[in-house]
Design a protein around this motif. Structure first.
Motif, mmCIF file in Angstrom:
data_model
loop_
_atom_site.group_PDB
_atom_site.id
_atom_site.type_symbol
_atom_site.label_atom_id
_atom_site.label_comp_id
_atom_site.label_asym_id
_atom_site.label_seq_id
_atom_site.Cartn_x
_atom_site.Cartn_y
_atom_site.Cartn_z
ATOM 1 N N GLU A 199 36.723 -41.620 1.377
ATOM 2 C CA GLU A 199 37.376 -41.210 2.648
ATOM 3 C C GLU A 199 39.293 -40.973 2.111
ATOM 4 O O GLU A 199 39.602 -40.142 3.221
ATOM 5 C CB GLU A 199 37.159 -42.663 3.856
ATOM 6 C CG GLU A 199 37.811 -42.360 4.760
ATOM 7 C CD GLU A 199 37.239 -43.569 5.600
ATOM 8 O OE1 GLU A 199 36.891 -43.353 7.098
ATOM 9 O OE2 GLU A 199 37.479 -44.806 5.588
ATOM 10 N N GLU A 251 41.205 -37.636 3.324
ATOM 11 C CA GLU A 251 42.813 -38.041 4.321
ATOM 12 C C GLU A 251 44.315 -37.880 3.525
ATOM 13 O O GLU A 251 44.585 -37.196 4.176
ATOM 14 C CB GLU A 251 42.477 -39.493 4.798
ATOM 15 C CG GLU A 251 41.068 -39.741 5.635
ATOM 16 C CD GLU A 251 41.306 -40.773 6.338
ATOM 17 O OE1 GLU A 251 42.013 -41.320 6.859
ATOM 18 O OE2 GLU A 251 40.263 -41.066 7.257
ATOM 19 N N GLU A 309 44.297 -36.732 8.367
ATOM 20 C CA GLU A 309 43.712 -38.326 8.321
ATOM 21 C C GLU A 309 42.586 -37.125 9.284
ATOM 22 O O GLU A 309 41.437 -38.020 8.880
ATOM 23 C CB GLU A 309 44.495 -38.717 9.283
ATOM 24 C CG GLU A 309 43.344 -40.380 10.256
ATOM 25 C CD GLU A 309 44.681 -40.858 10.786
ATOM 26 O OE1 GLU A 309 43.472 -41.886 11.349
ATOM 27 O OE2 GLU A 309 45.786 -41.102 10.606
ATOM 28 N N TYR A 365 38.631 -37.281 7.748
ATOM 29 C CA TYR A 365 37.822 -38.332 8.063
ATOM 30 C C TYR A 365 36.635 -37.509 8.425
ATOM 31 O O TYR A 365 35.298 -37.724 7.618
ATOM 32 C CB TYR A 365 37.464 -39.076 9.420
ATOM 33 C CG TYR A 365 36.594 -39.487 10.185
ATOM 34 C CD1 TYR A 365 37.308 -40.407 10.170
ATOM 35 C CD2 TYR A 365 36.686 -38.608 11.816
ATOM 36 C CE1 TYR A 365 35.768 -41.254 10.854
ATOM 37 C CE2 TYR A 365 35.505 -38.648 12.102
ATOM 38 C CZ TYR A 365 35.035 -40.261 12.429
ATOM 39 O OH TYR A 365 34.285 -40.967 12.745
#
Length: 288
Positions: free
Chosen positions: A30, A34, A39, A43
């Motif tokens: 993650e 990101e 972001e 995601y």
């Protein structure tokens, strides 16, 4: 756009996914995604990677375990395999695995779309059973959602057969597995990826206008993988009103019948139900 971004960043569905990623050790993925894509896109990239990995692992676990079950079906389940399906033609299982694995790269994208629609507020999905008024409304809403999806899948599947263009260029690839010795649990998701997505899309479309519990929705998608493995195993069993593998084997040998997913209900109602003939229950061929 700013309002939508704030809503997505703070909603309970996203909080659940971030918790899930931490639980299964995807924080590193993650963080990388990101940092690489930003972001928001990072995601959803993480969710795609999670879905693809989980779906691939599930496919192979189900393929190997179900094949073992079929090979010992008489001892374990008291069921026989359709005549001719005891031994598979050389190369066909490999063909199914290659097609399924290639298609998985697109299949994994549909739950990502679901996630985006849910988090953006475009669906009736809810996180807590209390949001819908308690357990009894939850059960009612879920059953009705299931039935709406069942009707949707029936008509999508039927249209893939009755529309010449869709059959030739989308669905026919899956129907090259048209005899018991070419059908196996490995054929479960061996489709043109557009075909597989079309048949799964009622799960997405129905939740746009009908409430469904968030986790229940994804659990149902998960169960379709198990069910698809089951109905391609060529086992003969009386499961009515469930659309078991004996019906789906006849679907593969006769094409224009038995379009339902879990139930015989839609085929019975719209006149497309075709049970195997008793005298041919161990010999499902096009000459039935």
């Amino acid at each position: 756009q700013l309002l939508m971004a704030e809503m997505q960043a703070s909603n309970e569905f996203r909080e659940f996914n971030r918790w899930l990623h931490s639980l299964i050790g995807l924080q590193g993925v993650e963080s990388w995604a990101e940092a690489k894509f930003g972001e928001e896109l990072g995601y959803y990239t993480t969710i795609y990677i999670r879905n693809l990995t989980a779906a691939t692992i599930l496919y192979y676990i189900l393929g190997f375990s179900w094949t073992l079950l079929v090979n010992h079906s008489e001892e374990i389940l008291g069921m026989q395999v359709f005549k001719g399906g005891e031994v598979k033609k050389a190369g066909w299982v490999k063909d199914q695995i290659i097609l399924a694995q290639m298609s998985l790269f697109l299949y994994a994208g549909l739950p990502v779309l679901d996630e985006f629609l849910i988090e953006s507020g475009y669906t009736k999905a809810y996180m807590n059973i209390s949001d819908i008024g308690g357990f009894v409304p939850y059960v009612f809403m879920t059953i009705f959602y299931f039935l709406l999806v069942e009707v949707g899948i029936y008509w999508v599947h039927r249209t893939l057969h009755t529309n010449d263009f869709l059959y030739l260029y989308v669905h026919k690839l899956h129907h090259k597995y048209n005899t018991p010795d070419t059908l196996s649990p490995w054929a479960s998701i061996a489709f043109n990826p557009i075909d597989g997505i079309l048949q799964a899309c009622p799960y997405t479309i129905v939740m746009i206008f009908w409430p469904i519990h968030y986790i229940t929705h994804f659990a149902m998608l998960f169960c379709t993988a198990i069910w698809a493995t089951n109905i391609h195993d060529c086992l003969v069993g009386d499961t009515e009103p469930i659309m078991g593998s004996k019906y789906h084997t006849v679907h593969h040998t006769h094409y224009k019948c038995n379009y339902g997913q879990y139930l015989v209900l839609c085929d019975w109602f719209w006149g497309t139900l075709k049970p195997p003939k008793i005298k041919n229950i161990n010999n499902a061929t096009k000459s039935d």
